[in-house]
Design a protein around this motif. Structure first.
Motif, mmCIF file in Angstrom:
data_model
loop_
_atom_site.group_PDB
_atom_site.id
_atom_site.type_symbol
_atom_site.label_atom_id
_atom_site.label_comp_id
_atom_site.label_asym_id
_atom_site.label_seq_id
_atom_site.Cartn_x
_atom_site.Cartn_y
_atom_site.Cartn_z
ATOM 1 N N ASN A 170 0.808 -1.219 0.000
ATOM 2 C CA ASN A 170 0.000 0.000 0.000
ATOM 3 C C ASN A 170 0.843 1.272 0.000
ATOM 4 O O ASN A 170 0.336 2.347 -0.282
ATOM 5 C CB ASN A 170 -0.956 -0.002 1.189
ATOM 6 C CG ASN A 170 -2.187 -0.836 0.913
ATOM 7 O OD1 ASN A 170 -3.153 -0.349 0.342
ATOM 8 N ND2 ASN A 170 -2.145 -2.105 1.295
ATOM 9 N N LYS A 229 -1.623 3.720 -3.614
ATOM 10 C CA LYS A 229 -2.912 3.180 -4.044
ATOM 11 C C LYS A 229 -3.348 2.090 -3.072
ATOM 12 O O LYS A 229 -2.522 1.314 -2.577
ATOM 13 C CB LYS A 229 -2.816 2.570 -5.452
ATOM 14 C CG LYS A 229 -2.419 3.554 -6.528
ATOM 15 C CD LYS A 229 -3.489 4.592 -6.759
ATOM 16 C CE LYS A 229 -3.119 5.525 -7.910
ATOM 17 N NZ LYS A 229 -4.057 6.623 -8.051
ATOM 18 N N ALA A 235 -4.384 -1.307 -1.920
ATOM 19 C CA ALA A 235 -4.072 -2.618 -2.490
ATOM 20 C C ALA A 235 -4.602 -3.715 -1.566
ATOM 21 O O ALA A 235 -4.528 -3.586 -0.343
ATOM 22 C CB ALA A 235 -2.560 -2.766 -2.666
ATOM 23 N N ARG A 292 -3.761 -3.715 -7.037
ATOM 24 C CA ARG A 292 -3.705 -2.299 -6.683
ATOM 25 C C ARG A 292 -4.866 -1.584 -7.341
ATOM 26 O O ARG A 292 -4.964 -1.543 -8.568
ATOM 27 C CB ARG A 292 -2.376 -1.701 -7.137
ATOM 28 C CG ARG A 292 -1.199 -2.308 -6.391
ATOM 29 C CD ARG A 292 0.142 -1.867 -6.931
ATOM 30 N NE ARG A 292 0.249 -0.415 -6.870
ATOM 31 C CZ ARG A 292 0.742 0.308 -7.873
ATOM 32 N NH1 ARG A 292 1.147 -0.239 -8.981
ATOM 33 N NH2 ARG A 292 0.837 1.619 -7.738
#
Length: 135
Positions: free
Chosen positions: A68, A72, A74, A129
Motif C-alpha cells: 500500500n 494506491k 491494495a 492495486r
C-alpha cells in the motif's frame, strides 16, 4: 494523497488485530516495510511453539503495508508461507518486505520473517492495486 512512507503508520493505527498482536513498525519506505513483535504465551499452539498464524500474520502485515505504500489501496489476491524453524514464547520476530515487483495493477512481494539473523519463515504474496488513493 498521503506520502507513501506514512501509509503504514496510518494503516497500523486502524488495524485492531495487528495492534493486539503487538506489531510495531521498525522501518518503512515506499515499497518496503519492516515490522516486529514479541511472541506471547497466548500465541502458542499445543506443542509449545508459536502458532503458524503468528508468523503468517506478522508477514502479512509487512506485506500489506509495503504494497500500500505506493499510494494506491491494495488488497491481497494470493499469499503463501513456508515455516522453516520453530518459534518460542519470548522470541522477537521481524518481518521485512524485501522484494517489491509492481506491474501496474498487480504487485508481488517476498517477505522474510527473522529471529535475529535466522530466517524462520518465508512469505510470498500478490496484491491487486486499485485506483483509489490513500487519503
Amino acid at each position: 494523497m498521503i506520502e507513501g512512507k506514512k501509509i503504514p503508520h496510518k494503516m497500523l493505527s486502524q488495524d485492531a488485530f495487528s495492534s493486539w498482536l503487538g506489531i510495531e513498525i521498525v522501518e518503512s519506505e515506499i515499497g518496503r516495510c519492516k515490522v516486529g513483535m514479541t511472541v506471547r504465551e497466548e500465541m502458542l499452539n499445543s506443542m509449545g511453539n508459536a502458532h503458524g498464524g503468528i508468523s503468517y500474520s506478522l508477514a502479512d502485515t509487512a506485506f500489506g503495508f509495503a504494497a500500500n505504500s505506493h499510494g494506491k489501496m491494495a488488497v491481497s489476491i494470493e499469499t503463501s508461507i513456508n515455516h522453516v524453524a520453530e518459534i518460542k514464547v519470548g522470541d522477537y520476530l521481524e518481518a521485512e518486505a524485501i522484494i517489491d515487483i509492481v506491474k501496474t495493477k498487480v504487485a508481488f512481494n517476498v517477505i522474510e520473517v527473522r529471529r535475529g539473523d535466522e530466517i524462520v519463515a518465508l512469505f510470498k504474496g500478490m496484491v491487486y492495486r486499485s485506483s483509489l488513493d490513500w487519503k
